[in-house]
Design an enzyme around this catalytic site. Structure first.
Site, short mmCIF file in Angstrom:
data_model
loop_
_atom_site.label_atom_id
_atom_site.label_comp_id
_atom_site.label_asym_id
_atom_site.label_seq_id
_atom_site.Cartn_x
_atom_site.Cartn_y
_atom_site.Cartn_z
N HIS A 135 0.85 -1.21 0.00
CA HIS A 135 0.00 0.00 0.00
C HIS A 135 0.88 1.25 0.00
O HIS A 135 0.68 2.17 -0.79
CB HIS A 135 -0.91 0.02 1.23
CG HIS A 135 -1.57 1.35 1.44
ND1 HIS A 135 -2.69 1.75 0.74
CD2 HIS A 135 -1.24 2.39 2.24
CE1 HIS A 135 -3.02 2.98 1.11
NE2 HIS A 135 -2.17 3.39 2.03
N HIS A 140 1.50 4.93 -2.48
CA HIS A 140 1.84 6.33 -2.16
C HIS A 140 3.11 6.84 -2.82
O HIS A 140 3.20 8.01 -3.21
CB HIS A 140 2.04 6.47 -0.65
CG HIS A 140 0.79 6.54 0.15
ND1 HIS A 140 -0.04 7.64 0.16
CD2 HIS A 140 0.21 5.64 0.98
CE1 HIS A 140 -1.07 7.41 0.96
NE2 HIS A 140 -0.95 6.20 1.46
N GLU A 181 -5.44 9.47 -0.30
CA GLU A 181 -5.86 8.06 -0.19
C GLU A 181 -6.90 7.68 -1.25
O GLU A 181 -6.81 6.60 -1.82
CB GLU A 181 -6.41 7.77 1.20
CG GLU A 181 -5.40 7.85 2.33
CD GLU A 181 -4.30 6.77 2.26
OE1 GLU A 181 -3.43 6.76 3.13
OE2 GLU A 181 -4.31 5.94 1.33
N SER A 200 -3.76 0.78 -4.62
CA SER A 200 -3.20 -0.45 -4.04
C SER A 200 -4.28 -1.52 -3.82
O SER A 200 -4.04 -2.54 -3.20
CB SER A 200 -2.51 -0.15 -2.71
OG SER A 200 -3.41 0.46 -1.81
N1 HBI Z 1 1.23 6.82 9.95
N2 HBI Z 1 2.72 5.33 8.94
C1 HBI Z 1 1.64 6.14 8.84
N3 HBI Z 1 0.99 6.24 7.66
C2 HBI Z 1 -0.09 7.04 7.53
O1 HBI Z 1 -0.67 7.13 6.43
C3 HBI Z 1 -0.55 7.77 8.65
C4 HBI Z 1 0.15 7.65 9.86
N4 HBI Z 1 -0.27 8.33 10.94
C5 HBI Z 1 -1.41 9.23 10.90
C6 HBI Z 1 -2.09 9.27 9.59
N5 HBI Z 1 -1.65 8.57 8.54
C7 HBI Z 1 -3.33 10.09 9.42
O2 HBI Z 1 -4.21 9.79 10.48
C8 HBI Z 1 -3.00 11.59 9.42
O3 HBI Z 1 -3.00 11.99 8.08
C9 HBI Z 1 -4.04 12.37 10.13
FE FE Z 2 -2.08 5.35 2.97
#
Ligand code: HBI
Ligand code: FE
Length: 289
Positions: A135, A140, A181, A200
């Protein structure tokens, strides 16, 4: 309590116990991946790449080739970062899974994308809720090679740090959710996918563009920031941007003003439809009933 080893989840369990730095990064320990795990990456890549040939935005398909992502096993993040950094300054850093918001935003603000190091078990081949290495790296990372998108993601990181201080994180998380996303983009030949959560997932790649169930609405920053989302199924509404340049431009404003303006408005349900919406296509919502 000892972590129970869920059959097939060896990869996730292996990284759960990894030594963690203060910024939550770990050692990817690329040599620890088994042939079976590399093979699962190859099958995921092959299936998604075929599904996306006619469905992903061109910027994504170009970047997959530029970064030499392929059916060649799970990428080594150091080597991948050495190919990405000269293009837009971004690197990819290994983490165990979701990291705390303030850590996440600090990484993004400094052009470091935190990518899960574990790969999903066979039992979750088609769909998993957590961000695994497929993913994060297939979904990303490619678009981080696109300058406008790369700038948007760094700005999002800075915006996140500010949102935390203004206690407006839920609103900002919705911007991430409905673009990074699950975003769609209009193009010369119909709608294309750019959201990592769709890219993904082969199933959602077809659903997001071809099902008549979900709403598809023009991106509007305030509308997105007010709209709740679901995390355990396909989306009920997808938002459509014109381009990454336009997205960057739309978001190039003081979010403090926006937060002030939407503070008194009700949140919008994921399947709701407003008269003020610029409609691309109104959904039947059949899939969700
Ligand atoms: N941590 N590793 C990781 N990947 C994410 O996409 C991610 C995260 N922590 C918080 C988060 N995304 C979202 O909740 C924030 O964009 C608010
Ligand atoms: Fe993501």
């Amino acid at each position: 309590m000892a972590k129970t080893t869920v059959l097939g989840n060896e990869s996730k369990n292996r990284y759960q116990n990894a030594i963690r730095n203060t910024d939550y990064t770990i050692d990817q320990n690329w040599k620890s991946y088994t042939g079976e795990e590399h093979g699962r990456w190859d099958r995921l890549f092959h299936q998604s790449r075929q599904t996306l040939q006619s469905r992903a935005c061109p910027e994504f398909l170009t970047a997959v080739d530029t970064l030499r992502l392929s059916e060649d096993g799970i990428p080594n993040m150091e080597e991948l970062s050495d190919r990405l950094q000269p293009i837009t300054g971004w690197r990819v850093v290994p983490v165990t899974d979701l990291v705390p918001d303030e850590i996440f935003f600090d990484h993004l603000a400094n052009r470091r994308f935190p990518a899960g190091a574990f790969i999903r078990p066979e039992s979750e081949f088609e769909y998993l809720q957590e961000p695994d290495v497929f993913h994060d790296i297939f979904g990303h990372v490619p678009l981080l090679a696109n300058p406008n998108y790369a700038d948007f993601m760094a700005a999002y990181g800075k915006g996140g740090q500010r949102a935390l201080s203004l206690d407006m994180l839920p609103n900002l998380a919705r911007l991430y959710w409905y673009t990074v996303e699950f975003g769609l983009m209009r193009s010369g030949d119909g709608l294309k996918i750019f959201g990592a959560g769709i890219l993904s997932s082969s199933g959602e790649s077809v659903f997001a563009l071809e099902s008549n169930s979900p709403h598809r609405i023009d991106f509007d920053l305030q509308r997105v920031m007010r709209t709740e989302y679901i995390i355990d199924d396909f989306q009920q509404t997808y938002f459509v941007i014109d381009s990454f340049a336009k997205l960057l431009e739309d978001c190039y404003q003081d979010f403090g003003d926006i937060y002030a303006e939407i503070k008194d408005f009700e949140d919008i349900k994921p399947n709701e439809f407003l008269q003020s919406d610029n409609v691309v296509s109104r959904g039947t919502l059949d899939y969700f009933n």
